[in-house]
Design a protein around this motif. Structure first.
Motif, PDB file in Angstrom:
ATOM      1  N   SER A  64       0.853  -1.175   0.000  1.00 26.88           N
ATOM      2  CA  SER A  64       0.000   0.000   0.000  1.00 26.88           C
ATOM      3  C   SER A  64       0.897   1.236   0.000  1.00 26.88           C
ATOM      4  CB  SER A  64      -0.903  -0.015   1.240  1.00 26.88           C
ATOM      5  OG  SER A  64      -1.675   1.152   1.267  1.00 26.88           O
ATOM      6  N   LEU A  65       1.070   1.817  -1.162  1.00 28.62           N
ATOM      7  CA  LEU A  65       1.943   2.977  -1.310  1.00 28.62           C
ATOM      8  C   LEU A  65       1.155   4.073  -2.002  1.00 28.62           C
ATOM      9  CD1 LEU A  65       4.859   4.132  -1.090  1.00 28.62           C
ATOM     10  CD2 LEU A  65       5.247   3.229  -3.391  1.00 28.62           C
ATOM     11  N   SER A  66       0.964   5.186  -1.326  1.00 28.95           N
ATOM     12  CA  SER A  66       0.213   6.280  -1.933  1.00 28.95           C
ATOM     13  C   SER A  66       1.079   7.520  -2.128  1.00 28.95           C
ATOM     14  CB  SER A  66      -1.008   6.631  -1.088  1.00 28.95           C
ATOM     15  OG  SER A  66      -0.602   7.038   0.205  1.00 28.95           O
ATOM     16  N   GLU A  67       2.267   7.540  -1.509  1.00 30.80           N
ATOM     17  CA  GLU A  67       3.145   8.704  -1.625  1.00 30.80           C
ATOM     18  C   GLU A  67       4.602   8.268  -1.644  1.00 30.80           C
ATOM     19  OE1 GLU A  67       4.311  12.396   1.207  1.00 30.80           O
ATOM     20  OE2 GLU A  67       2.201  12.264   0.648  1.00 30.80           O
ATOM     21  N   ILE A  68       5.383   8.959  -2.471  1.00 32.51           N
ATOM     22  CA  ILE A  68       6.823   8.728  -2.548  1.00 32.51           C
ATOM     23  C   ILE A  68       7.501  10.049  -2.233  1.00 32.51           C
ATOM     24  CG2 ILE A  68       8.757   8.182  -4.070  1.00 32.51           C
ATOM     25  CD1 ILE A  68       6.792   6.627  -5.822  1.00 32.51           C
ATOM     26  N   SER A  69       8.560  10.005  -1.454  1.00 30.96           N
ATOM     27  CA  SER A  69       9.337  11.200  -1.170  1.00 30.96           C
ATOM     28  C   SER A  69      10.816  10.872  -1.345  1.00 30.96           C
ATOM     29  CB  SER A  69       9.063  11.689   0.254  1.00 30.96           C
ATOM     30  OG  SER A  69       9.731  12.907   0.486  1.00 30.96           O
TER      31      SER A  69
END
Length: 106
Positions: A64-69
């Motif tokens: 579950s990945l909704s954001e990458i930084s």
């Protein structure tokens, strides 16, 4: 992430870092952009392609990945997945610290 090496290549030309946001479709098409038009569109497309690939890899791994930084040298890339596409924020660091810091005068 090979696209970062393209941004920070060893070419002799001096290029400013991109600043702004890019919204891309699930196919990688750039829908909107606040990045200066002087910044090469193929470079933005490459960044978008890699970001979408990271979200796809996470889905395939059932994460579950909704954001990458990403913090890479003087550039911070933050991306959020939206309906299969993404909104990507590009923020260069200034010489005095992070781009979000404001110098105070006393």
């Amino acid at each position: 992430m090979g696209f970062l090496s393209k941004i920070f290549s060893s070419q002799p030309a001096v290029r400013s870092l991109p600043s702004g946001s890019v919204t891309v479709s699930r196919k990688g098409d750039i829908l909107t952009s606040t990045v200066s038009s002087s910044y090469p569109k193929p470079m933005l497309e490459e960044i978008a392609k890699e970001v979408l690939r990271e979200f796809q890899d996470a889905r395939e791994a059932q994460l579950s990945l909704s954001e990458i930084s990403l913090h890479f040298g003087s550039l911070r890339i933050t991306a959020r997945e939206i309906q299969g596409g993404a909104v990507i924020f590009l923020k260069p660091r200034n010489a005095m610290g992070t781009g979000s810091q404001v110098a105070k005068r006393e």
